[in-house]
Design a protein around this motif. Structure first.
Motif, short mmCIF file in Angstrom:
data_model
loop_
_atom_site.label_atom_id
_atom_site.label_comp_id
_atom_site.label_asym_id
_atom_site.label_seq_id
_atom_site.Cartn_x
_atom_site.Cartn_y
_atom_site.Cartn_z
N LYS A 13 15.44 11.93 2.03
CA LYS A 13 14.06 11.45 2.09
C LYS A 13 13.66 11.09 3.51
N ILE A 14 14.59 10.54 4.27
CA ILE A 14 14.28 10.22 5.67
C ILE A 14 14.05 11.50 6.45
N LEU A 24 12.64 -10.61 -1.37
CA LEU A 24 14.07 -10.69 -1.12
C LEU A 24 14.59 -9.43 -0.44
N THR A 25 14.07 -8.27 -0.82
CA THR A 25 14.51 -7.02 -0.19
C THR A 25 14.02 -6.95 1.25
N LEU A 26 12.80 -7.42 1.51
CA LEU A 26 12.32 -7.49 2.90
C LEU A 26 13.20 -8.43 3.73
N TYR A 27 13.57 -9.55 3.13
CA TYR A 27 14.45 -10.50 3.81
C TYR A 27 15.80 -9.85 4.12
N ALA A 28 16.31 -9.04 3.18
CA ALA A 28 17.60 -8.38 3.38
C ALA A 28 17.56 -7.33 4.48
N GLN A 31 9.40 3.16 9.93
CA GLN A 31 9.04 3.87 8.71
C GLN A 31 10.23 4.04 7.78
N ASN A 32 11.44 4.08 8.33
CA ASN A 32 12.62 4.19 7.48
C ASN A 32 12.77 2.99 6.56
N ARG A 33 12.31 1.83 7.02
CA ARG A 33 12.35 0.64 6.17
C ARG A 33 11.45 0.83 4.94
N ILE A 34 10.28 1.43 5.17
CA ILE A 34 9.37 1.71 4.05
C ILE A 34 10.01 2.72 3.10
N THR A 35 10.65 3.75 3.67
CA THR A 35 11.31 4.75 2.83
C THR A 35 12.42 4.12 2.00
N LEU A 36 13.15 3.18 2.58
CA LEU A 36 14.19 2.46 1.85
C LEU A 36 13.60 1.73 0.64
N LEU A 37 12.49 1.03 0.86
CA LEU A 37 11.85 0.29 -0.24
C LEU A 37 11.34 1.26 -1.31
N GLN A 38 10.72 2.36 -0.87
CA GLN A 38 10.22 3.35 -1.83
C GLN A 38 11.36 3.94 -2.67
N THR A 39 12.49 4.19 -2.03
CA THR A 39 13.63 4.77 -2.72
C THR A 39 14.21 3.81 -3.74
N LYS A 90 0.83 -1.21 0.00
CA LYS A 90 0.00 0.00 0.00
C LYS A 90 0.86 1.26 0.00
N MET A 91 2.07 1.15 0.60
CA MET A 91 2.94 2.32 0.70
C MET A 91 3.76 2.55 -0.57
N LEU A 92 3.82 1.55 -1.46
CA LEU A 92 4.60 1.69 -2.70
C LEU A 92 3.74 2.35 -3.78
N LYS A 93 3.53 3.64 -3.62
CA LYS A 93 2.63 4.37 -4.52
C LYS A 93 3.16 4.43 -5.95
N VAL A 94 4.50 4.22 -6.11
CA VAL A 94 5.07 4.33 -7.46
C VAL A 94 4.73 3.13 -8.32
N GLY A 95 4.14 2.09 -7.75
CA GLY A 95 3.86 0.86 -8.49
C GLY A 95 4.64 -0.30 -7.91
#
Length: 798
Positions: free
Chosen positions: A199-200, A68-72, A122-130, A54-59
């Motif tokens: 961004k953070i 894999l990125t969540l696992y990392a 929330q920084n984890r979400i920002t990392l994924l968005q970036t 839901k937080m990945l608004k870019v698609g």
């Protein structure tokens, strides 16, 4: 791509759907609620992964690359080679799969080596968005929104995806090839950190307290300043920021899952007995007790998806004689400090306790003045406090504060009421005549002192404001702000903070956090593609209605009645309350729908001249009228409503990430040594050909304008009028320079317009405009440069 295809699992792949029977899922579908790496351990619960999507608004990226990125980014032991070995061995006959797996491991090791601060909360979400926002190998935002919408309606469809299929080497390559591009964009760990750093900081500005006042969209500081400037409220207002600096009351509550306690794959030596590993019980009694005593026993602690608990605050102020004078000033100051705290986003109600329970509003200076005069002749308000708790209260997560004099806690009657209601009375705040505030918290039936704030009253009250003198002819009557128009020749920057977005009759609308109804639009037409980024389709907005009286909670839908007035329908599922507001006339009606037994997953939408509470798959839904007093009736479902809802949801997804950082606290305005306009700490400067924006000012100021509310006047008589909605109006004392306007936003490309001409970013160009388009360099020279030159030539330097 449909929901089954996106979430599909495969044989001999690095992840699979599993079920944790001990953890229910809020969607109602409890099977396949966990995603795991075979023979290694879990990655995350399904509910958390859905929240991330839901937080990945870019698609969405490919599902495998996301996992894999969540696992990392997990804590604990991580081994990518072990996780990807079955995939590489089974599908890796050719060089393509082996090569992409090796590249994937290299990049994930880079992510793994990041400091923990970048991989938490929330920084984890920002990392994924970036990371995923920097590449184009992802689904469109509209397609992504459709997948989420279908999941919300049919979460059980995951069961079909859990049945493993055979994957081809080509699928494996496509699933992971996003890491090939990420490897090129972020060749080092430091390059990821550099991309994250700004961004953070921006995220913390929005969610916590903004450090740079120029980027904050808040009227809280303005209200506090108004209290300080008013002699009758000066004592209250001058204490608030000092209380803020030491206040430790939590402004939001998070579920335990937000805390950094690890995941299922981690072990801990602290935990509850039912979470202890079964192998620990196999030891001899003496060994078993020794391991527990020495904190050597191991426990499992599952990771719960983070969830913010929404609660309502109620503050009760003691108005008895013992809480009169300085203690009462401290009571109101601490109450306003809690309500107006920059981190506070919860609903708050205030009541005065005396002979009766009197509701109070403290949102305006006049209301503070009026309520400061409330006093009861009682020495003890325990009957009123007891009456408050005896009333049936069904509010979700109610948090009650009681503010009283320290001496009153010795009253046995008050002690009895507090003790009987200690499970519902969360905080007690005590005041004293010497400026001491004490905060107590009830936890597990016991009262705990959590902090003391000592306010230097003599110092803070040393310079009270004088009575307002008669204003000169240039000042506004009664010291009021210079009036600003509802709209300007250019569009306002669209705010990031929103209560709701709507699509009505093909037009986009926004209900902003400032309770304005805005109209915006999207465009792909550009008058100069050589200057502006052609991928940007968002536009600014025009204000339709301001100061809408509405609570920012629940679901919303928008329509027009036969007279053309905008109607907002609101549904609050927690209160079972349905309401309808005409934002033009203020006409309001509501209806309690408890007896209708409306399912929780029903959505409030507009369709074909009616509002509906609707959910796909139900034979009967609820229709709500637009005209007249609100009413509701059950009607048969219509497939066309579902199709329209899905289309509207996909269209509204295009509005995501369309907001700007609006400058609303302007501070000092002047001209620096480079002859650039400076607003607060930002200078309006030329970045490229025909491109101007506000950036950090690095030079000293030569000229500073004098401020009167929202009007800044230079020595030559030229004026700048500020509008906290995001606009600056320039009126030169040189009559040959027309009045012109510039949006006040940080970072984004700006525009400059008069009543006839326009130059700059098309973002601010109205949809139907008669303005003549010019180059921004020409507009800046003709207007802003001449505006500044006249000030420097005819004004006085500081």
């Amino acid at each position: 791509m449909d929901i089954n295809q996106y979430f599909q699992s495969y044989e001999n792949y690095f992840w699979e759907w599993t079920t944790d029977e001990d953890v229910p899922d809020e969607s109602g579908y409890h099977e396949n609620n966990l995603i795991s790496i075979p023979n290694i351990g879990p990655i995350a619960y399904r509910a958390y992964v859905i929240e991330v999507l839901k937080m990945l608004k870019v698609g969405f990226p490919s599902f495998g690359s996301l996992l894999l990125t969540l696992y990392a980014t997990q804590d604990g032991y991580i081994n990518f080679n072990d996780a990807l070995a079955p995939t590489k061995n089974f599908y890796g006959d050719g060089d393509a799969v082996k090569g992409i797996v090796n590249i994937t491991v290299d990049f994930l090791e880079r992510v793994k080596s990041l400091d923990k601060v970048y991989k938490k909360g929330q920084n984890r979400i920002t990392l994924l968005q970036t990371l995923f926002g920097s590449v184009y190998l992802r689904l469109s935002s509209g397609n992504s929104e459709l997948i989420l919408g279908r999941y919300r309606k049919r979460p059980h469809k995951i069961g079909e995806s859990a049945v493993k299929k055979y994957a081809t080497p080509n699928f494996v390559y496509n699933d992971l090839r996003i890491f090939e591009r990420l490897n090129q964009i972020f060749p080092t760990t430091q390059s990821i950190i550099d991309a994250l750093q700004g961004k953070i900081d921006d995220l913390e500005l929005e969610d916590e307290i903004a450090e740079d006042e120029a980027t904050v969209e808040s009227g809280g500081d303005d209200f506090i300043q108004e209290l300080i400037e008013e002699p009758k409220t000066f004592q209250v207002g001058s204490l608030i920021k000092r209380i803020w600096s030491g206040l430790k009351i939590p402004m939001k509550h998070l579920s335990p899952g937000e805390q950094p306690i690890g995941g299922v794959s981690d072990m801990t030596n602290k935990g509850e007995l039912h979470r202890m590993l079964l192998s620990e019980f196999a030891n001899e009694d003496e060994v078993f007790m020794s391991r527990i005593a020495n904190n050597e026993a191991l426990y499992i602690q599952r990771e719960i998806p983070p969830e913010e608990n929404i609660f309502e605050r109620i503050i009760l102020i003691d108005t008895s004689l013992k809480n009169w004078g300085k203690p009462k000033v401290l009571s109101f100051a601490s109450t306003i400090a809690i309500i107006k705290h920059p981190k506070a986003h919860t609903e708050c109600k205030v009541f005065a306790l005396g002979k009766n329970i009197t509701p109070m509003s403290l949102d305006k200076v006049e209301e503070v003045v009026e309520n400061l005069n409330q006093v009861s002749g009682l020495l003890d308000v325990s009957p009123a406090l007891d009456e408050f708790f005896k009333k049936e209260r069904s509010e979700k997560d109610l948090e009650v504060f009681f503010v009283t004099n320290e001496e009153n806690l010795a009253n046995p009657n008050l002690q009895k009421v507090i003790h009987e209601n200690r499970d519902r009375l969360k905080f007690i705040v005590t005041t004293s005549a010497n400026g001491e505030l004490n905060f107590y918290k009830h936890h597990n039936g016991a009262r705990k002192h959590i902090q003391k704030i000592m306010l230097p009253l003599q110092e803070l009250w040393a310079n009270p404001p004088k009575k307002k003198a008669t204003q000169n002819n240039n000042a506004q009557k009664n010291g009021s702000k210079t009036p600003v128009p509802l709209n300007y020749p250019v569009l306002f920057p669209t705010p990031k903070s929103r209560i709701a977005t709507f699509l009505y009759e093909g037009e986009f609308y926004i209900l902003s956090n400032k309770k304005q109804l805005l109209r915006t639009y999207l465009s792909d037409n550009y008058y100069n593609k050589n200057i502006y980024v052609s991928s940007r389709i968002h536009r600014g907005s025009e204000v339709l209605v301001e100061n809408i009286s509405i609570k920012p909670k629940g679901q919303f839908a928008l329509a027009k009645d036969k007279q053309g007035s905008y109607i907002i329908c609101q549904y609050q599922p927690d209160k079972k309350l349905l309401s309808k507001l005409n934002v033009i006339t203020g006409e309001y009606s509501d209806l309690n729908v408890t007896g209708q037994n409306i399912p929780l997953n029903f959505n409030l939408i507009y369709f074909n001249r009616n509002f509906y509470l609707h959910e796909d798959g139900f034979p009967m839904i609820f229709k709500i009228n637009i005209e007249g007093k609100i009413s509701i009736e059950q009607v048969e479902n219509n497939e066309e409503i579902s199709r329209r809802f899905i289309r509207n949801t996909a269209e509204l997804a295009r509005l995501h990430n369309g907001g700007e950082n609006i400058l609303s606290n302007f501070g000092i305005i002047g001209i620096n040594e480079a002859q650039e306009l400076v607003v607060s700490k930002l200078a309006l400067s030329r970045r490229f050909d025909n491109v101007y924006n506000f950036n950090k000012n690095l030079m000293d100021l030569d000229v500073i304008a004098s401020q009167n509310k929202n009007k800044y006047t230079f020595g030559d008589g030229s004026e700048i009028i500020t509008d906290t909605r995001g606009m600056l109006t320039f009126k030169s004392s040189n009559k040959h320079i027309s009045t012109f306007y510039i949006p006040s936003t940080q970072y984004g490309y700006l525009a400059l317009a008069t009543g006839k001409d326009f130059g700059g970013s098309e973002y601010y160009l109205p949809k139907n405009t008669q303005l003549k388009i010019k180059e921004m360099d020409e507009m800046y020279t003709d207007y802003m440069k001449n505006f500044i030159k006249h000030i420097l030539d005819y004004g006085t330097k500081n």
